[in-house]
Enzyme design. Structure first.
Site, PDB file in Angstrom:
ATOM      1  CD  GLU A 162      -3.026  -1.020   2.232  1.00 40.73           C
ATOM      2  OE1 GLU A 162      -2.771  -0.378   3.259  1.00 40.73           O
ATOM      3  OE2 GLU A 162      -4.104  -1.596   2.053  1.00 40.73           O
ATOM      4  CD  GLU A 319      -3.934  -5.907   2.684  1.00 33.99           C
ATOM      5  OE1 GLU A 319      -4.622  -5.253   3.490  1.00 33.99           O
ATOM      6  OE2 GLU A 319      -2.725  -5.734   2.530  1.00 33.99           O
ATOM      7  CD1 TRP A 327      -7.552  -0.942  10.070  1.00 28.31           C
ATOM      8  CD2 TRP A 327      -8.800   0.763   9.286  1.00 28.31           C
ATOM      9  NE1 TRP A 327      -8.075  -1.321   8.856  1.00 28.31           N
ATOM     10  CE2 TRP A 327      -8.827  -0.306   8.343  1.00 28.31           C
ATOM     11  CE3 TRP A 327      -9.502   1.926   8.998  1.00 28.31           C
ATOM     12  CZ2 TRP A 327      -9.557  -0.220   7.149  1.00 28.31           C
ATOM     13  CZ3 TRP A 327     -10.222   2.008   7.813  1.00 28.31           C
ATOM     14  CH2 TRP A 327     -10.236   0.938   6.901  1.00 28.31           C
ATOM     15  CE  LYS A 368      -3.272  -6.456  21.949  1.00 30.17           C
ATOM     16  NZ  LYS A 368      -2.604  -5.237  21.445  1.00 30.17           N
ATOM     17  CG  HIS A 370      -7.531  -6.603  11.136  1.00 27.67           C
ATOM     18  ND1 HIS A 370      -7.926  -7.557  10.227  1.00 27.67           N
ATOM     19  CD2 HIS A 370      -7.575  -5.418  10.492  1.00 27.67           C
ATOM     20  CE1 HIS A 370      -8.212  -6.956   9.078  1.00 27.67           C
ATOM     21  NE2 HIS A 370      -8.006  -5.663   9.211  1.00 27.67           N
TER      22      HIS A 370
END
Ligand code: GAL
Length: 678
Positions: A162, A319, A327, A368, A370
């Protein structure tokens, strides 16, 4: 910069070592012990995973000390995957420089607009113009490509990650030098730069390139043309970095090279139209954005845009997530069936590879919480069950390879337009370009109309209708493409604050909407944005908001008029006959219903069939087609059962359907139909 305006030699199949579609994920084995690796690979097989991205953040493991490479961990993981018949999407690992590098060279850390540097400790902590960073990154890429360039497991190269996600803009002195070089190449002499930037305003005239700076924080507004060029420069710098890595890889490998784009509502820094031609495979990362009103519409817009970048051909979803991200302010889980529906949403719009971040949920670090294919709970989880079911569906969907998405309508969208349109000191701060694009796109989504998202200036042949939301900045030759399209019999719908400036952000005089005045047959001498919350009655009983303007007819006819206030009786929506075609103009923000009704009218006039009617609101309808078959995708984003009349073989349930068929709340149908009917 190039703007992806060439005709489309689209990729019809991605390859990547599979005969069907790709079902894949990111995998970060450096977070786990070797015992876990073997279990992971066995479970990947169980889930049907056939491509795994590794080494995306591997730098500090692969090069633990300057110039000292240790590929032992990667060797083992690649071999394990290879033995299991799983392909590798190999990261170059350069996205996150290791602490030894930033300790040795703190000058490579990025600087923000106020002149302060950002510390290491996160990721992507580098200045994109830093020669020190570049040389270390390329050395790593060389060592990695030399080692794995011919490895039979590797199917794809994944440059960095990205690019520009966190560090798109750097304002340091090294960046300032690079910016000046970029400006010299663009303008040749400082007088041309002065002319382009309008530096006669506020005594900003430069006498030498050396005086020019990035648009660092100022007390007042910064010169908008300077900001716009800095946006272009920043995008180009990151593309240049991609090119540098790709060039090294290509010396050692003939495999396709790509990087993962971020076509998403909250990322605006890269002009991907100018990046696309450098990619062997167009790949995008997409996460549902729950900060938006209609995340599923934005998903569809991102997918259609990514297919546009692939010139209508197959593309890769590098993804997305099985469930919550970590986030957003509130990280919402996906409801049962939603992961499948979102994945199919991308496939419906041309993705022939669907991958996730990430394989196994981390137990440490900021991600962690996610979601992952294998959650903290392990196989004993709803996510795992849904992942396995999805893996087998994606395998069944291999038959879609080579088919194309059906689209009669083009929506013109550009990142460069967005940079310019959203600059400061405009008539109203309430106008956000992407919101206007999404609003029009959303109405087409509601109507079940297939849409291609195209760059300004892209050829429009073959479309029945082109929709042009707020094309504030437009080059003469790009405006001419739309003009010719209509003159030749096409239909265009243009919304307010379009055609206003040229590529220098200089206003086109003689009346708004500048470049489109003649096409639209209207003349506007003043903008009249509305106060916060202000609306105006329109003659059709709906209300306009945010913007209004006194539209004088110069050939066009009024379709709807303002029905109160200073513009009472003046046209709000107009229609003009231009050559053999029709050009509509909308001078205010319409309510959703009115916008849909108008688009339906525009589409009807152009003979475009709306596809959503049988299913109803909140049901997404998309079609893919090859010579023999059409696949109808029906995605029910609502919490109620809906019905449709599409007959054929339904691939999610894997059984035939005919007559009136119920589609459960949140459900997905993919119906294969035979095209060889009488
Ligand atoms: C992406 C990124 C991944 C991971 C993911 C989390 O932006 O490429 O590395 O951070 O977001 O959603």
């Amino acid at each position: 910069m190039d703007t992806n305006t060439l005709p489309a030699p689209a990729t019809t199949a991605l390859g990547l070592g599979t005969t069907g579609l790709v079902f894949g994920c990111d995998y970060n084995p450096e977070q786990w012990t070797p015992e876990v690796w073997a279990e992971d690979v066995a479970l990947m097989r169980e889930a049907g995973v056939n491509l795994v991205a590794i080494n995306v953040f591997g730098w500090s493991h692969v090069e633990p000390r300057p110039g000292e490479y240790d590929f032992s961990g990667l060797d083992t993981v690649i071999e394990l995957l290879h033995q299991a018949g799983i392909g590798v999407n190999l990261g170059t690992g350069t996205a996150s420089p290791p602490p030894w590098l930033t300790t040795l060279h703190p000058e490579m850390l990025p600087m923000v607009a106020d002149g302060t540097r950002r510390f290491p400790g996160g990721r992507q902590g580098f200045c994109p113009s830093s020669p020190v960073y570049r040389s270390h990154a390329l050395a790593l890429v060389r060592a990695t490509a030399e080692r794995y360039g011919q490895h039979p497991a590797v199917r794809l190269w994944h440059v960095s990650n990205e690019l520009g996600c966190h560090n798109a803009y750097c304002f340091c002195d090294v960046s300032a030098d690079a910016f000046r070089d970029w400006l010299r190449a663009r303008y040749a002499d400082v007088d041309s730069l002065n002319a382009a930037w309008g530096t006669a305003f506020w005594s900003q005239r430069y006498s030498a390139f050396d005086e020019v700076l990035p648009p660092r924080a100022t007390l007042s507004f910064v010169n908008p043309a300077q900001t716009l060029d800095f946006d272009r420069f920043s995008s180009d710098q990151l593309l240049d970095h991609h090119r540098a890595e790709a060039e090294v890889i290509r010396q050692h490998s003939a495999l396709p090279v790509t990087t993962n784009f971020m076509v998403a509502a909250h990322i605006t820094a890269l002009d991907y139209w100018s990046w696309a031609d450098d990619m062997d495979v167009i790949a995008n990362d997409h996460y549902l954005d729950h900060r938006l009103d209609r995340p599923e519409v934005e998903l569809a817009f991102a997918a259609d845009t990514t297919r546009g970048l692939a010139r209508g051909g197959a593309w890769m979803l590098m993804e997305h997530s099985t469930g919550a991200v970590n986030w957003q302010p509130r990280n919402l889980a996906k409801a049962p069936g939603q992961m499948l529906r979102n994945t199919v949403g991308h496939i419906a719009r041309g993705a022939d590879a669907v991958c996730f971040f990430q394989w196994r949920a981390s137990v440490q670090g900021t991600e962690k919480f996610h979601s992952a294919l294998l959650p903290h709970a392990g196989r004993d989880s709803r996510t795992w069950d849904e992942v396995v079911a999805l893996g087998s569906l994606v395998e069944r969907l291999g038959e879609l390879r080579g088919s194309r998405v059906v689209a009669d309508v083009a929506v013109v969208f550009g990142w460069e337009v967005q940079w310019a349109a959203d600059l400061e000191a405009h008539p109203t701060g309430d106008l956000r370009y992407l919101e206007q694009v999404h609003a029009l796109y959303g109405a087409l989504w509601d109507l079940g109309v297939g849409v291609d998202v195209v760059a300004p200036g892209a050829p429009l042949d073959g479309y029945a209708v082109v929709v042009v939301p707020e094309l504030y900045l437009v080059r003469d030759e790009h405006a001419a493409v739309i003009d010719r399209f209509v003159a030749a019999g096409g239909t265009a719908l243009v919304t307010f604050f379009s055609g206003i400036v040229d590529e220098r952000d200089a206003v086109r005089t003689g009346g708004y909407p500048g470049a489109f005045r003649h096409l639209l047959g209207v003349h506007v001498d003043e903008f009249m944005p509305l106060p916060v919350g202000g609306t105006l009655a329109l003659s059709d009983g709906s209300r306009g908001s945010l913007w209004s303007e006194p539209v004088a007819l110069r050939g066009a006819e009024a379709v709807t008029t303002y029905a109160e206030g200073p513009l009472d009786g003046m046209p709000a929506v107009t229609r003009n006959t231009h050559g053999g075609g029709t050009a509509w103009y909308v001078s205010t923000v319409l309510e959703d219903d009115a916008r849909r009704a108008l688009l339906r009218r525009v589409l009807d006039g152009a003979g475009v069939r709306a596809g959503a009617a049988p299913a109803g609101d909140g049901v997404e309808v998309v079609r893919r087609r090859d010579d023999d078959h059409e696949w109808v995708f029906l995605l029910n984003h609502t919490d109620r059962t809906v019905h449709h009349d599409e007959s054929g073989h339904e691939l999610v349930g894997d059984h035939p359907v005919a007559g009136r068929t119920a589609l459960a709340p949140g459900g997905t149908h993919i119906i294969r139909q035979d095209r060889k009917r009488s």
